[in-house]
Design an enzyme around this catalytic site. Sequence first.
Site, PDB file in Angstrom:
ATOM      1  N   PRO A  83       0.810  -1.221   0.000  1.00  0.00           N
ATOM      2  CG  PRO A  83      -0.903  -1.604   1.538  1.00  0.00           C
ATOM      3  CD  PRO A  83       0.418  -2.142   1.096  1.00  0.00           C
ATOM      4  CB  CYS A  99     -19.705  25.671  26.683  1.00  0.00           C
ATOM      5  SG  CYS A  99     -20.514  26.718  25.460  1.00  0.00           S
ATOM      6  CG  HIS A 130     -15.383  25.671  24.849  1.00  0.00           C
ATOM      7  ND1 HIS A 130     -15.903  24.396  24.921  1.00  0.00           N
ATOM      8  CD2 HIS A 130     -16.368  26.450  24.336  1.00  0.00           C
ATOM      9  CE1 HIS A 130     -17.144  24.400  24.451  1.00  0.00           C
ATOM     10  NE2 HIS A 130     -17.449  25.629  24.086  1.00  0.00           N
ATOM     11  CD  GLU A 183     -12.961  22.565  26.136  1.00  0.00           C
ATOM     12  OE1 GLU A 183     -13.934  22.407  25.373  1.00  0.00           O
ATOM     13  OE2 GLU A 183     -13.035  23.204  27.202  1.00  0.00           O
TER      14      GLU A 183
END
Length: 540
Positions: A191, A381, A508, A510
């Site tokens: 491949p 949130c 947010h 994160e």
Amino acid sequence: MSKFIFVTGGVVSSVGKGITTASLGRLLKNRGLKVTLQKFDPYINVDAGSMNPYQHGEVFVTDDGAETDLDLGHYERFVDINLTKLANVTTGQIYGAVIAKERRGDYLGGTVQVIPHITNEIKERVLVAATAEGADVSIVEIGGTVGDIEGQPFLEAIRQMKNDLGPGNSLYIHVTLVPGVGPTAELKTKPTQHSVRELRNVGIAPDAVIARSRSTLNDEMREKIALFCDIPREAIFESPDVESIYEIPLILEAQGLSNLVCSRLGIGKRRVSLEKWADMVHRLKNPSSTVRIAVVGKYIELRDAYISVAEALRSGGVEHGVAVDIVWVDAEDLETKEPKKLLAGVHGILVPGGYGNRGIEGKIRAINYARTKKVPFIGLCLGLQCAVIEYARNVCGMKTANSSEFAPDTEFPVVDLLLDQRRIEDKGGTQRLGLYPCKLTPGTTAAAIYGDQPIIYERHRHRYEVNNRFRTQLAAKGLLFSGVSPDEKLVEMIEVPDHPYFLASQFHPEFRSRPDRAHPMFSGLVRAAIALRDGGQKKG
């Protein structure tokens, strides 16, 4: 002038181009180079903002409010830089810009074609991003797989750039799969051979190949790839499956990837310093103990939808020397099953963002469990909005309290649409997006975890807010609004004072966490989870 590295992928999607790009960015930054990264996505959407998480995973948000591919989250976490809207380009943006120029008459009546107009627009975006950042090296990832029809203009553009930039200023890296086949999982290079041949068919000869596999390549396989792909053996690298993605920069550096890149680009040898990164990886892989934190969401079968949340939790664990065992809990299951059964034994609960009313009541039940059982909690949130609804219903006596998003006719719309969102019809790119300031209330948990900074800046992505009509009633019953916009018109953070750690944000956090520098909210959650696990209820 900037140097450019173009990263392509073959055989299958999700082969690891994003992690490869991010890892190379980390290696070059550690050599003292200023690095920027860019992702070209061949889909026709203008951005990722309106795409279903099941199809695309998480939408990552930059400081300037771009809704982007999740790979930009990897870029930021690995390289520790803040990217902009220039870092994510789609077919929709390219064609939109070209059509707009045609309508203005910029092409002087000429026939607008893929070559040169579309390819020139792509090349311009590459150069503008590198120039704007003043980058020594710009690493550009081409999304999708070589051979995809929608990716052809991007491949043609980067093919042309080799001549545009001149000798020694560009490099092509191809990431490809070496699959294991059969009962013994024997690795096959065919491949990869076909993938490189496909790339050569469009005029690009890769300078290096990075082989993704479940295990390491032996010498025979390397020789075969070198022979059939016409690539020097020393330019063939492997990226095997590992326990943590943060090991990849160390693995690629040990094989000499950054040495080859710097040599080919004429950058010169610079000192590589990966000690801090290696220490972070060591701490990640060798925790002293474990805490269990439940993530209550509605896309839990597709973990990419919460990838920044998961990485931020793990970073919080690294900071405290513990492993975070994430317990994925389906919010819909909590609507029909007892929370004490699904959440038993967890040391912390997190309710992330999201859209739509599916699973909302389950999230609210999880939050009620966290609040009443004194389990450390953060809401992000939508998680904040659900926490406000739960408090209004169960503490303030507003039994039908809800968000107008889910119940437009509710008697107590404690969460409502932002005023400037009421007349918006187009969904894409119209939310409250990007970095906004938040004023913290002194003496609160929020202020403490942020080191008593009076103002913080965090990234947002939402349309709905806490309804100011009910703030007085909620505060009278003990809900503390510990973070608000500087003009005090918008609620940014809430907490419950008589709780070991109950904190929620409209933003947010994160998105700004780093693997070697945990975000304060996640660090605080893990610290509180350790305290609960060890039998204490020390306030986080």
